[in-house]
Design an enzyme around this catalytic site. Structure first.
Site, PDB file in Angstrom:
ATOM      1  N   ALA A 113       0.855  -1.191   0.000  1.00  0.00           N
ATOM      2  CA  ALA A 113       0.000   0.000   0.000  1.00  0.00           C
ATOM      3  C   ALA A 113       0.895   1.248   0.000  1.00  0.00           C
ATOM      4  O   ALA A 113       1.870   1.288  -0.733  1.00  0.00           O
ATOM      5  CB  ALA A 113      -0.971  -0.037   1.175  1.00  0.00           C
ATOM      6  N   SER A 114       0.624   2.216   0.850  1.00  0.00           N
ATOM      7  CA  SER A 114       1.371   3.480   0.794  1.00  0.00           C
ATOM      8  C   SER A 114       2.785   3.407   1.345  1.00  0.00           C
ATOM      9  O   SER A 114       3.545   4.369   1.204  1.00  0.00           O
ATOM     10  CB  SER A 114       0.598   4.591   1.502  1.00  0.00           C
ATOM     11  OG  SER A 114      -0.456   5.047   0.681  1.00  0.00           O
TER      12      SER A 114
END
Length: 410
Positions: A113-114
């Site tokens: 993800a981030s």
């Protein structure tokens, strides 16, 4: 006598051949066992050993925290704590694919993800070090169709561009939006060029976390290297560090083989943003992220003065009472009451919840990657602040809201 010997050997045979309970790797014992789980990188590092006193003090506390706050039927993923490359604690549980019952282990790459932004930002800094890119260079130098003339590479990295998040484009375009099209990074640039969406604020006047920034940075990496983002990341980061389980997801070829993400027992479906990269879509393992963190201590991998740019706060850097801040691909919290700065990055995409916490003052790395929707991976920040920073006046840990986890069973 013969009967006793036969009985003894049968006991030994069945003991070692029978099923064994899976337990976390926690190292209290001999030096030989700990050396078998020593993570290294192919760059010189000036790091000492890990004292027995440190291991014996911290490992039981890590074990206690992990079992109370992270490990549960709601958690699926991998967790690691390592100091100077020495693994202090490690555990994996759950499935990369519920349908095939493929278990998660130390080689299972999970969607970061981030946390992917940390790696994208590092690739940009590597190109800055090699004089391919300048931090204060205009984005239009690399992307001529980009319609916002005063935004620089640095402003994309520290989220001070004022750009609209690509998740808002559908509302801004209304009937012109095609919700069936799987978007690529070039599509995001083309829409910005065509529709010239109004900025949320004037460039460089404040901070606003925005995934669009890192989609554009991936395009700049491609222009600067002459390679697609996948190959560029392999050349700049993954291959030099021996991150053999790490890769950039390819929507066209990797959907069947990549680890899946879940909400309860239900798999998250792919959507039209799943082909975008730079802001997300790097898959990796806890051990590979330890390799990455170790390499950041070596000037042979990255210039240490340049690296400090990543840890400098741009969103609240001028405030004497800042509580949180953002650098170049790295978040930070100022712990109270000491004011010590803790750097980290969390991530969330579909059912993936991730946390990467490098404790630079102790040359220690904490990683928790999850592929089953839960806020448990984020509690690693509490563990790090409680165990490796000055004690706050009140304990950080709070009960996990049951609604977030139980919602996954619906």
């Amino acid at each position: 006598m013969k009967v006793a010997l036969v009985t003894f050997f049968l006991y030994i045979f069945f003991y070692f051949s029978g099923p064994r309970e899976k337990r976390p790797t926690a190292f209290f014992g001999s030096k030989e066992n700990r050396d078998s789980t020593f993570i290294t990188v192919p760059f010189p590092l000036k790091m000492g050993g890990v004292s027995e006193a440190f291991i014996r003090e911290k490992t039981p506390k890590i074990d206690s925290f992990y079992n109370k706050w992270i490990k549960s039927p709601y958690y699926s993923g991998g967790f690691i704590v390592a100091k100077n490359g020495r693994i202090l604690y490690e555990d994996y549980q759950g499935y990369a694919d519920e349908r095939t019952k493929t278990p998660i282990d130390s080689l299972t790459a999970i969607h970061l993800a981030s946390v992917s932004k940390v790696l994208t930002a590092t690739a940009v800094l590597k190109l800055v070090e090699n004089d391919n890119i300048m931090l204060d260079q205009k984005v239009t130098d690399w992307l001529p169709k980009f319609p916002y003339q005063d935004i620089t590479v640095r402003m994309l990295l520290n989220h001070r561009s004022g750009l609209q998040p690509y998740s808002s484009f559908s509302a801004l375009m209304k009937k012109n939006w095609d919700n069936r099209k799987v978007l690529c990074n070039q599509d995001i640039l083309d829409m910005l060029s065509k529709y010239k969406f109004k900025q949320l604020f004037h460039t460089n006047t404040r901070f606003d976390y925005c995934n669009t920034n890192y989609v554009l940075l991936a395009l700049i990496i491609e222009r600067a290297t002459g390679m697609n983002y996948r190959k560029a990341m392999q050349k700049l980061v993954f291959k030099p560090l021996g991150m053999k389980s790490t890769y950039v997801f390819n929507y066209d070829t990797d959907r069947e083989t990549a680890s899946k993400s879940y909400k309860g027992a239900k798999q998250f479906p792919w959507d039209q943003f799943d082909a975008l990269y730079g802001d997300k879509n790097i898959y990796s393992t806890p051990r590979d992220l330890v390799k990455f963190d170790l390499a950041t201590y070596s000037p042979d991998f990255i210039d240490q003065k340049l690296l400090q740019e990543a840890y400098y706060g741009y969103s609240n850097g001028n405030s004497s009472k800042a509580v949180k801040d953002y650098g170049l691909g790295m978040r930070m919290k100022f712990l109270q009451p000491s004011g010590e700065k803790m750097i980290f990055h969390n991530g969330w995409w579909h059912g993936n919840n991730t946390s990467f916490v490098p404790v630079r003052k102790d040359t220690l790395t904490v990683v928790c990657l999850g592929n089953k929707f839960s806020n448990r991976p984020y509690t690693t920040l509490n563990m790090v602040s409680d165990l490796f920073y000055k004690k706050p006046k009140q304990a950080h840990a709070t009960e996990i809201p049951c609604e977030l986890e139980l919602a996954g069973d619906n």
